[in-house]
Design a protein around this motif. Structure first.
Motif, PDB file in Angstrom:
ATOM      1  N   PHE A  72      42.264  -8.068 -25.074  1.00 36.94           N
ATOM      2  CA  PHE A  72      42.007  -9.151 -26.021  1.00 36.94           C
ATOM      3  C   PHE A  72      40.872  -8.777 -26.974  1.00 36.94           C
ATOM      4  CE2 PHE A  72      39.664 -13.079 -27.066  1.00 36.94           C
ATOM      5  CZ  PHE A  72      40.670 -13.784 -27.710  1.00 36.94           C
ATOM      6  N   GLU A  73      39.818  -8.207 -26.410  1.00 32.66           N
ATOM      7  CA  GLU A  73      38.657  -7.829 -27.218  1.00 32.66           C
ATOM      8  C   GLU A  73      39.056  -6.846 -28.322  1.00 32.66           C
ATOM      9  OE1 GLU A  73      38.728  -8.089 -23.979  1.00 32.66           O
ATOM     10  OE2 GLU A  73      37.090  -9.427 -23.418  1.00 32.66           O
ATOM     11  N   GLU A  74      39.911  -5.875 -27.936  1.00 32.27           N
ATOM     12  CA  GLU A  74      40.370  -4.873 -28.892  1.00 32.27           C
ATOM     13  C   GLU A  74      41.194  -5.532 -30.002  1.00 32.27           C
ATOM     14  OE1 GLU A  74      42.921  -0.771 -28.663  1.00 32.27           O
ATOM     15  OE2 GLU A  74      42.443  -1.734 -26.753  1.00 32.27           O
ATOM     16  N   PHE A  88      49.349 -14.521 -29.025  1.00 26.75           N
ATOM     17  CA  PHE A  88      48.524 -13.649 -29.861  1.00 26.75           C
ATOM     18  C   PHE A  88      48.310 -12.298 -29.175  1.00 26.75           C
ATOM     19  CE2 PHE A  88      44.164 -11.990 -30.293  1.00 26.75           C
ATOM     20  CZ  PHE A  88      44.325 -11.387 -31.544  1.00 26.75           C
ATOM     21  N   LEU A  89      47.931 -12.359 -27.896  1.00 28.34           N
ATOM     22  CA  LEU A  89      47.652 -11.123 -27.172  1.00 28.34           C
ATOM     23  C   LEU A  89      48.915 -10.288 -26.990  1.00 28.34           C
ATOM     24  CD1 LEU A  89      45.582  -9.400 -25.790  1.00 28.34           C
ATOM     25  CD2 LEU A  89      45.750 -10.841 -23.758  1.00 28.34           C
ATOM     26  N   GLY A  90      50.014 -10.927 -26.612  1.00 33.68           N
ATOM     27  CA  GLY A  90      51.270 -10.219 -26.394  1.00 33.68           C
ATOM     28  C   GLY A  90      51.788  -9.564 -27.662  1.00 33.68           C
ATOM     29  N   GLY A 140      47.279 -18.864 -16.418  1.00 36.31           N
ATOM     30  CA  GLY A 140      48.362 -17.927 -16.670  1.00 36.31           C
ATOM     31  C   GLY A 140      47.865 -16.534 -17.000  1.00 36.31           C
ATOM     32  N   THR A 141      46.649 -16.424 -17.541  1.00 35.41           N
ATOM     33  CA  THR A 141      46.088 -15.124 -17.900  1.00 35.41           C
ATOM     34  C   THR A 141      44.810 -14.834 -17.130  1.00 35.41           C
ATOM     35  OG1 THR A 141      46.922 -15.474 -20.160  1.00 35.41           O
ATOM     36  CG2 THR A 141      45.357 -13.672 -19.830  1.00 35.41           C
ATOM     37  N   LEU A 142      43.887 -15.800 -17.145  1.00 34.94           N
ATOM     38  CA  LEU A 142      42.574 -15.581 -16.536  1.00 34.94           C
ATOM     39  C   LEU A 142      42.317 -16.546 -15.392  1.00 34.94           C
ATOM     40  CD1 LEU A 142      40.389 -15.214 -19.783  1.00 34.94           C
ATOM     41  CD2 LEU A 142      41.104 -13.367 -18.252  1.00 34.94           C
TER      42      LEU A 142
HETATM   43  P1  ADP Z   1      44.853 -19.664 -19.000  1.00 32.97           P
HETATM   44  O1  ADP Z   1      44.278 -20.723 -18.102  1.00 32.97           O
HETATM   45  O2  ADP Z   1      46.235 -19.936 -19.452  1.00 32.97           O
HETATM   46  O3  ADP Z   1      44.661 -18.276 -18.456  1.00 32.97           O
HETATM   47  P2  ADP Z   1      42.529 -19.411 -20.826  1.00 32.97           P
HETATM   48  O4  ADP Z   1      41.857 -20.615 -21.390  1.00 32.97           O
HETATM   49  O5  ADP Z   1      41.787 -18.660 -19.774  1.00 32.97           O
HETATM   50  O6  ADP Z   1      44.000 -19.812 -20.353  1.00 32.97           O
HETATM   51  O7  ADP Z   1      42.858 -18.466 -22.041  1.00 32.97           O
HETATM   52  C1  ADP Z   1      43.647 -17.307 -21.941  1.00 32.97           C
HETATM   53  C2  ADP Z   1      43.663 -16.653 -23.309  1.00 32.97           C
HETATM   54  O8  ADP Z   1      42.323 -16.303 -23.689  1.00 32.97           O
HETATM   55  C3  ADP Z   1      44.442 -15.356 -23.392  1.00 32.97           C
HETATM   56  O9  ADP Z   1      45.804 -15.597 -23.662  1.00 32.97           O
HETATM   57  C4  ADP Z   1      43.748 -14.615 -24.528  1.00 32.97           C
HETATM   58  O10 ADP Z   1      44.276 -15.031 -25.775  1.00 32.97           O
HETATM   59  C5  ADP Z   1      42.305 -15.119 -24.456  1.00 32.97           C
HETATM   60  N1  ADP Z   1      41.326 -14.226 -23.813  1.00 32.97           N
HETATM   61  C6  ADP Z   1      39.980 -14.256 -24.034  1.00 32.97           C
HETATM   62  N2  ADP Z   1      39.338 -13.333 -23.300  1.00 32.97           N
HETATM   63  C7  ADP Z   1      40.277 -12.665 -22.587  1.00 32.97           C
HETATM   64  C8  ADP Z   1      40.222 -11.590 -21.651  1.00 32.97           C
HETATM   65  N3  ADP Z   1      39.069 -10.986 -21.318  1.00 32.97           N
HETATM   66  N4  ADP Z   1      41.386 -11.174 -21.086  1.00 32.97           N
HETATM   67  C9  ADP Z   1      42.555 -11.765 -21.409  1.00 32.97           C
HETATM   68  N5  ADP Z   1      42.663 -12.779 -22.298  1.00 32.97           N
HETATM   69  C10 ADP Z   1      41.553 -13.244 -22.890  1.00 32.97           C
END
Ligand code: ADP
Length: 390
Positions: free
Chosen positions: A226-228, A213-215, A17-19
């Protein structure tokens, strides 16, 4: 199961969903004849994948995670780990096309929701057929594989997680693993009970996860990454945001053993205009991180009690560069269970270049980059590649 493994190149992809997590297997045992017969495109792609440690603006190769001498299918080689935001998928497809991916007409193993969402785009743009696998199957397979390849030094837990000086990272003997719980903290959270090899159930989950958390951090602090958000949280103090037991009782709530410093109400001070005027971005990020982490810890603990399981494995990219949450989870699991439950984390190598870390279990550095060298976000991608070899 297959008679012969599929033709190279071998990739595993976990489109979350994110990465998006991409794992690439580079064979290091090819015979001269085999190398000769490889098409130029494969050689080029390999060279490209290895040459860059940053892929444009948003892609990233986690060179420190690289695993040498691993066995996949009938070959020995190196595993490379690459990630980029799923929102960049159109650019990734464009790049793959320009590197000649389409001419290979190969199959790629994929998991995660994006394997379904982007299936047609892969076919149309780069002539790739996605071999889809269930994300939770892949996660479990990936964990078991990484575990097997690193044996006795893959798992660890924190001793004295609350103390700056006494906190120690200790190797956990996972040779007799079953049953255990897996808490996968990605954008959302899934909790799996693993009863034995190839035998697991999804027992619970919550939508309040890493994405939350990020949102919320972006909304509350105006941060962009996320790092920030993690950096801000590390410098903040949640006590300016949350209402603690002592804010309500003036001290401990002795009758039920609740110490004054326990959070009674997350964000509970923020109804006051006066308090809001004094709060910093750092405090808000910190409170957000603690709120989300404690909620996950509390759900994990209830599930563990319900299932009568004592080992709880935490994985997912939410824990990337995030020692605050790991230590908080360690403390919460142990404290609230009267010492019965253990929060376990995984890694696959010594954290190179980081002061004080050691696989034998010495002191953990306070440097937040300590947690960079963890493969925990890639289990699904590794697992999807292995599924094809079955
Ligand atoms: P998904 O498969 O749902 O994308 P991940 O295990 O890859 O799940 O985790 C996504 C989460 O990891 C994000 O919601 C955020 O909290 C955290 N995260 C860690 N590093 C990053 C990054 N570089 N960019 C975005 N999110 C990150």
């Amino acid at each position: 199961s297959h008679d012969a493994p599929p033709s190279m190149p071998w990739f595993g992809m976990d489109i979350g969903g994110t990465l998006t997590k991409l794992v690439y297997f580079e064979p290091t045992d090819l015979s001269e004849a085999e190398e000769e017969s490889e098409v130029e495109t494969i050689k080029n792609i390999r060279k490209y994948l290895k040459s860059n440690s940053a892929y444009g603006e948003t892609g990233h190769r986690d060179a420190h995670l690289q695993m040498e001498n691993v066995r996949v299918g009938n070959h020995t080689g190196t595993l490379h780990f690459i990630r980029f935001p799923t929102s960049e998928m159109p650019n990734f497809l464009e790049l793959s096309k320009s590197k000649g991916m389409a001419t290979l007409a190969s199959t790629i193993c994929a998991t995660g929701g994006g394997a379904y969402k982007f299936e047609e785009d892969f076919q149309r743009e780069v002539n790739l057929t996605l071999h889809k696998f269930d994300e939770l199957d892949c996660l479990i397979r990936g964990i078991e594989y990484i575990e097997d390849n690193n044996m006795d030094r893959e798992c660890y837990y924190f001793l004295n997680p609350r103390s700056e000086d006494l906190c120690e990272k200790v190797t956990f003997d996972f040779s007799d693993p079953y049953p255990f719980l897996v808490v996968n903290i990605g954008s959302g959270v899934s909790i799996l009970a693993v009863d034995g090899p190839d035998n697991y159930r999804r027992v619970s989950g919550t939508s309040l996860g890493g994405g939350t958390f990020l949102g919320l951090s972006c909304l509350l602090t105006g941060c962009k990454t996320f790092e920030e958000a993690i950096e801000l949280a590390a410098q903040g103090n949640n006590e300016n945001v949350d209402k603690l037991v002592r804010d309500i009782y003036g001290g401990d709530y002795q009758r039920f053993g609740l110490g004054g410093d326990i959070v009674a109400s997350s964000f509970g001070q923020m109804n006051s205009a006066e308090k809001r005027a004094k709060v910093s971005r750092e405090d808000l990020a910190c409170a957000t991180l603690i709120t989300i982490t404690n909620n996950i810890g509390s759900i994990a603990r209830m599930v563990a009690a319900n299932e009568k399981i004592e080992k709880v494995l935490f994985v997912g990219n939410f824990l990337r560069v995030n020692p605050i949450s790991m230590k908080l989870l360690s403390h919460a699991m142990e404290f609230w269970s009267g010492g019965q439950l253990k929060a376990i984390f995984l890694e696959h190598e010594v954290c190179l270049g980081v002061v004080g870390t050691d696989i034998e279990g010495t002191v953990v550095s306070k440097n937040s980059s300590t947690c960079n060298s963890k493969v925990r976000g890639y289990f699904g991608a590794v697992g999807s590649m292995l599924e094809l070899m079955r």
